[in-house]
Design a protein around this motif. Structure first.
Motif, short mmCIF file in Angstrom:
data_model
loop_
_atom_site.label_atom_id
_atom_site.label_comp_id
_atom_site.label_asym_id
_atom_site.label_seq_id
_atom_site.Cartn_x
_atom_site.Cartn_y
_atom_site.Cartn_z
N LEU A 193 36.84 29.29 32.93
CA LEU A 193 35.88 29.02 33.99
C LEU A 193 34.60 28.49 33.36
CD1 LEU A 193 36.21 32.18 36.30
CD2 LEU A 193 37.07 29.87 36.76
N ILE A 194 34.00 27.49 34.02
CA ILE A 194 32.74 26.91 33.56
C ILE A 194 31.72 27.06 34.68
CG2 ILE A 194 31.56 24.84 32.72
CD1 ILE A 194 34.31 23.81 31.81
N VAL A 195 30.62 27.73 34.41
CA VAL A 195 29.56 27.94 35.39
C VAL A 195 28.36 27.08 35.01
CG1 VAL A 195 28.04 29.64 36.49
CG2 VAL A 195 30.34 30.32 35.75
N GLN A 196 27.89 26.26 35.95
CA GLN A 196 26.70 25.44 35.73
C GLN A 196 25.54 26.07 36.49
OE1 GLN A 196 24.93 20.90 36.47
NE2 GLN A 196 26.91 21.49 37.35
N LEU A 197 24.41 26.28 35.80
CA LEU A 197 23.23 26.94 36.36
C LEU A 197 22.04 26.00 36.36
CD1 LEU A 197 23.73 30.11 34.20
CD2 LEU A 197 24.04 30.11 36.67
N ASP A 198 21.14 26.19 37.32
CA ASP A 198 19.90 25.41 37.31
C ASP A 198 18.83 26.16 36.53
OD1 ASP A 198 18.91 27.39 38.99
OD2 ASP A 198 18.92 26.15 40.79
N SER A 199 17.63 25.61 36.53
CA SER A 199 16.55 26.22 35.74
C SER A 199 16.13 27.58 36.25
CB SER A 199 15.33 25.28 35.72
OG SER A 199 14.86 25.06 37.05
N GLN A 200 16.48 27.90 37.52
CA GLN A 200 16.13 29.20 38.10
C GLN A 200 17.29 30.19 37.98
OE1 GLN A 200 12.94 29.62 39.19
NE2 GLN A 200 12.75 27.53 38.35
N MET A 201 18.32 29.82 37.25
CA MET A 201 19.50 30.66 37.04
C MET A 201 20.35 30.82 38.30
SD MET A 201 19.58 31.35 33.86
CE MET A 201 18.49 31.36 32.44
N ASP A 202 20.15 29.92 39.29
CA ASP A 202 21.07 29.87 40.42
C ASP A 202 22.23 28.93 40.06
OD1 ASP A 202 19.69 31.63 42.08
OD2 ASP A 202 18.32 30.04 42.73
N VAL A 203 23.30 28.99 40.83
CA VAL A 203 24.55 28.31 40.47
C VAL A 203 24.66 26.95 41.15
CG1 VAL A 203 27.07 28.44 40.60
CG2 VAL A 203 25.73 30.47 39.99
N LEU A 204 24.98 25.93 40.34
CA LEU A 204 25.21 24.58 40.86
C LEU A 204 26.70 24.29 41.05
CD1 LEU A 204 22.66 22.65 38.62
CD2 LEU A 204 22.38 23.29 41.02
#
Length: 505
Positions: A141-152
């Motif tokens: 699994l690959i999780v992409q996060l934004d600068s606020q640590m929310d998920v993209l």
């Protein structure tokens, strides 16, 4: 893992489509944009309220991709500690939504493989699924996060409901011997010419690789079988750890600026890298030899290195400045000579006569080394097709950027792979029009290879060279734009497209 990388690419592309692509809709021909068997499903996990795309695995029924609209993100389900890092944030999200991906206890079922930063404060966290400490083949699994640590986005696949013994009945040595016998028979080679890596225990089910086998969870010994003389054999072998039968095998050969080039002069008796391993025919800092095969391999490996360094800041294939080793006019006793191909064997490049004359071919093969050091995609089925497409794309990008005396850059040659190989004036693939060479331009194409009986699809590891046409067409549309399959795509140019692909790779 199989389609996770490509799904990210397609989701990024979809933002440029007119009319908009629906989150769970179908192509105009009635098939899914991702896979012919993918169908619209309900949302039992409550993710659709936050996502633009929600895709499911056709066999496990689990979520395999979630993605957001540009500028949007999926909020964390619970507050994070003030000092939370990317791994903590990714694990927090999966602790809440893990059941959507088939995970019961994500904390123990996921091992962190990689944490990597990206622009705008984004980050990627890559996990390997494990069962009682044993890794699962294709379970990532690959999780992409934004600068606020929310998920993209989250992409990947896992095996749900695992319940099997992780204690092998067959020893590692027995499995290695089985693999050696199997590969020796497959390639008609003496077993003493084969080398087997140290076997490791893995869990395997063909559904994650798309292999045409009976879907069943099996404990296997995983190893790699190569030859003592580095010929184009690099077989990944899985042997059942309970009964000792072969579970799967396929060749991973993918048929840098410290440069060394050897010339084997079409002599099958000479191994790799050359007759005298201590004395290459051309080394870094030396001038042209007058031998076109040697000089083109040397020059084009240099411009491929320069492309990766200047565009992406990458120092050679592994990012750490490893040597770029090539052998030209390579032949082997088991194949016709001159050898009409080129390959990366995990250590170096080997070119048949004339195949180093094409800058896109050199860029293609060297990119297999980059992929091996990054996403490390299996060279099999859909994963292998993405692997091949990555190499075609980067090889063509090198070709489009480079303008030299030996390079044919006529407009009619744009997006053709291998047009500079002697005897192939139209190349060997057309990325803008894959059907010209019988390759598919979408997964619903009649050209798409779906091997349901022969998992090797005529020796092509499940159609890796054929099905690469899908990714190639996507790259062409992203760069140049156009109308295709009922949609109008606005091209974003090579620079932006290269940035997207490199991040996904």
């Amino acid at each position: 893992m199989l389609l996770g990388v490509l799904l990210i690419l397609i989701s990024l592309l979809s933002a440029r489509l007119t009319p908009p692509v629906q989150a769970q809709g179908s192509d105009p021909d009635g098939s899914s944009a991702m896979a012919p068997t993918l169908q619209e499903q309900s949302d039992p996990f409550g993710l659709s309220a936050h996502t633009e795309k929600l895709l499911y695995h056709s066999q496990t029924g689990l979520v395999r991709f979630i993605g957001t609209s540009p500028g949007e993100s999926i909020p964390q389900p619970s507050a994070l500690p003030p000092d939370a890092d990317s791994e903590t944030a990714a694990r927090s999200f999966l602790a809440f939504y893990g059941d959507a991906f088939g995970l019961i206890n994500p904390q123990s079922e996921l091992q962190t493989m990689l944490v990597e930063g990206a622009d705008s404060g984004r980050s990627f966290v890559r996990f390997q699924q494990v069962y009682q400490g044993v890794p699962v083949v294709g379970g990532e699994l690959i999780v992409q996060l934004d600068s606020q640590m929310d998920v993209l986005s989250v992409s990947g696949e896992t095996l749900p409901g695992l319940n099997l013994s992780t204690t092998p009945e067959i020893s590692a040595d027995e499995a290695a011997q089985t693999a050696k016998i199997m590969v020796a028979k497959h390639y008609d080679l003496p077993s003493e010419e084969l080398v087997v890596s140290n076997p490791e225990l893995w869990v395997y089910n063909p559904v994650l690789l798309g292999a045409p086998q009976i879907p069943a969870d099996r404990l296997v010994w995983r190893m790699e079988v190569t030859t003592t003389d580095l010929r184009p054999v690099r077989e990944l072998a899985l042997v059942d750890a309970q009964n000792g039968t072969p579970a799967l095998n396929f060749n991973q050969i993918d048929t840098a600026r410290i440069r060394y080039v050897w010339d084997n002069q079409n002599n099958p008796a000479i191994g790799l890298p050359g007759l005298d391993p201590e004395n290459p025919d051309r080394s870094e800092g030396e001038g042209p030899t007058g031998n076109s095969d040697v000089d083109r391999a040397f020059d084009y490996s240099g411009i491929t290195y320069d492309f990766y360094f200047n565009v992406h800041g990458r120092d050679s294939l592994n990012g750490l400045g490893n040597e770029l080793i090539s052998t030209v006019r390579y032949c082997h006793p088991s194949y016709p000579c001159p050898f009409a191909n080129a390959f990366w064997n995990g250590v170096q490049m080997a070119y048949g006569q004339g195949f180093a004359a094409a800058d896109d071919v050199v860029g293609h093969e060297l990119t297999h080394g980059v992929t091996e050091n990054e996403s490390n995609l299996f060279y099999y089925m859909q994963s292998g097709a993405i692997n091949e497409s990555f190499s075609d794309i980067w090889g063509e990008f090198v070709d489009l950027q480079y303008d030299g005396a030996y390079d044919n850059d006529e407009p009619s040659k744009r997006w053709r792979m291998g047009e500079d190989i002697p005897g192939y004036p139209n190349g060997i693939r057309n990325m803008s029009n894959p059907p010209e060479f019988g390759d598919p331009d979408r997964m619903g194409s009649s050209n798409y290879a779906c091997p349901t009986i022969d998992p090797y699809y005529g020796g092509d590891s499940g159609g890796v060279h054929t099905n690469s046409g899908v990714g190639n067409k996507a790259a062409f549309l992203m760069v140049d734009g156009g109308s295709f399959n009922g949609f109008t795509v606005a091209g974003i140019g090579m620079t932006k497209t290269a940035k997207i692909y490199y991040e996904a790779q």
